[in-house]
Design an enzyme around this catalytic site. Sequence first.
Site, PDB file in Angstrom:
ATOM      1  N   ALA B  35       0.849  -1.190   0.000  1.00  0.00           N
ATOM      2  CA  ALA B  35       0.000   0.000   0.000  1.00  0.00           C
ATOM      3  C   ALA B  35       0.885   1.240   0.000  1.00  0.00           C
ATOM      4  O   ALA B  35       1.922   1.266   0.662  1.00  0.00           O
ATOM      5  CB  ALA B  35      -0.890  -0.001   1.234  1.00  0.00           C
ATOM      6  N   ASP B  36       0.497   2.263  -0.746  1.00  0.00           N
ATOM      7  CA  ASP B  36       1.210   3.537  -0.608  1.00  0.00           C
ATOM      8  C   ASP B  36       0.474   4.387   0.429  1.00  0.00           C
ATOM      9  O   ASP B  36      -0.548   3.961   0.979  1.00  0.00           O
ATOM     10  CB  ASP B  36       1.366   4.244  -1.957  1.00  0.00           C
ATOM     11  CG  ASP B  36       0.032   4.647  -2.573  1.00  0.00           C
ATOM     12  OD1 ASP B  36      -0.979   4.707  -1.840  1.00  0.00           O
ATOM     13  OD2 ASP B  36       0.005   4.916  -3.787  1.00  0.00           O
ATOM     14  N   SER B  37       1.019   5.580   0.710  1.00  0.00           N
ATOM     15  CA  SER B  37       0.436   6.350   1.818  1.00  0.00           C
ATOM     16  C   SER B  37      -1.016   6.750   1.544  1.00  0.00           C
ATOM     17  O   SER B  37      -1.836   6.804   2.451  1.00  0.00           O
ATOM     18  CB  SER B  37       1.290   7.574   2.133  1.00  0.00           C
ATOM     19  OG  SER B  37       1.769   8.176   0.967  1.00  0.00           O
TER      20      SER B  37
END
Lengths: 246, 78
Positions: B35-37
């Site tokens: 997951a990215d931010s």
Amino acid sequence: MLSGKTAIVTGGSRGIGRAICLELAAKGANVVVNYAGSEAKAQGVVEEIEKLGVKAVKFQSDVANEDQVKEMVKATIDTFGSVDILVNNAGITRDNLLMRMKESEFDQVINTNLKGVFVCTKAVTRQMMKQRSGRIINVASIVGVSGNPGQANYVAAKAGVIGLTKTTAKELATRNILVNAVAPGFISTDMTDELTDEQKEGMLSLIPLAKLGQPEDVAKVVRFLASDDANYITGQTIHIDGGMVM
Amino acid sequence: MADVFDRVKEIIVDKLDVEEAKVTMEASFKDDLEADSLDVVELVMELEDEFDMEIADEEAEKINTVGDAVNYINNLQG
């Protein structure tokens, strides 16, 4: 072109904002006409929009007040079921030479013209992320690119809006939320009516097309950026200034 | 406890498009679940809706693993 879409236009009761409300409505969008003080004028815009066969409501809120803006976005979703387009148009001027500019004049303009864009953008982002689509169009100004004596506060805010546009565009691109700005030059509105004839003549000499723009000239570009025709454009600032700044 | 975990897992599988088996209490959103931010912000939003609560930004920043999220929700509901 925009039928079934819902747009929020801040500062929608007068000038460029009013023209944007009417243009989006003419292409089928339902419109929330945000206003700060001009209730009668906002009501007038609502009535004009309704004549076009789409729905409109007016909503009073200070764009820099997070609670009021959240309420407006919630009311929009409750009424129309989505927020597809946000046009951050609300703006004020408190012109003065830098040497004479009061701190309060600087703060007021930054608050409405820059912080207001941040607050409204943040408030619609949750809904637009869920929808996996959205358009945010910020009304900056050509002076945010070129600078303008007597407008240190306004220019700083508008240059800020252009930077905010680019960052928001980068952050939200993967969620199919496109964010662009328009930078109007001298447009015939209440704001430019206050200028003296001498100031106006000085301005015209700087404009290759040698005339003031009309609010509709801006509204049509906003409508384009809100439409599917602009699917591959994000983070840009489009100058609508008769060629004044190239 | 299992109930909250299962509901959280379902959301993660759906939102991040990962295999169920990868979603363990120890799994880190960014390191293990790719997951990215922005994905994490979005997950927190989904969890808020699913569990009908608000997670303050300061608290949300501390959620790094699936377990962090499950424990946060359990504490709030307990």
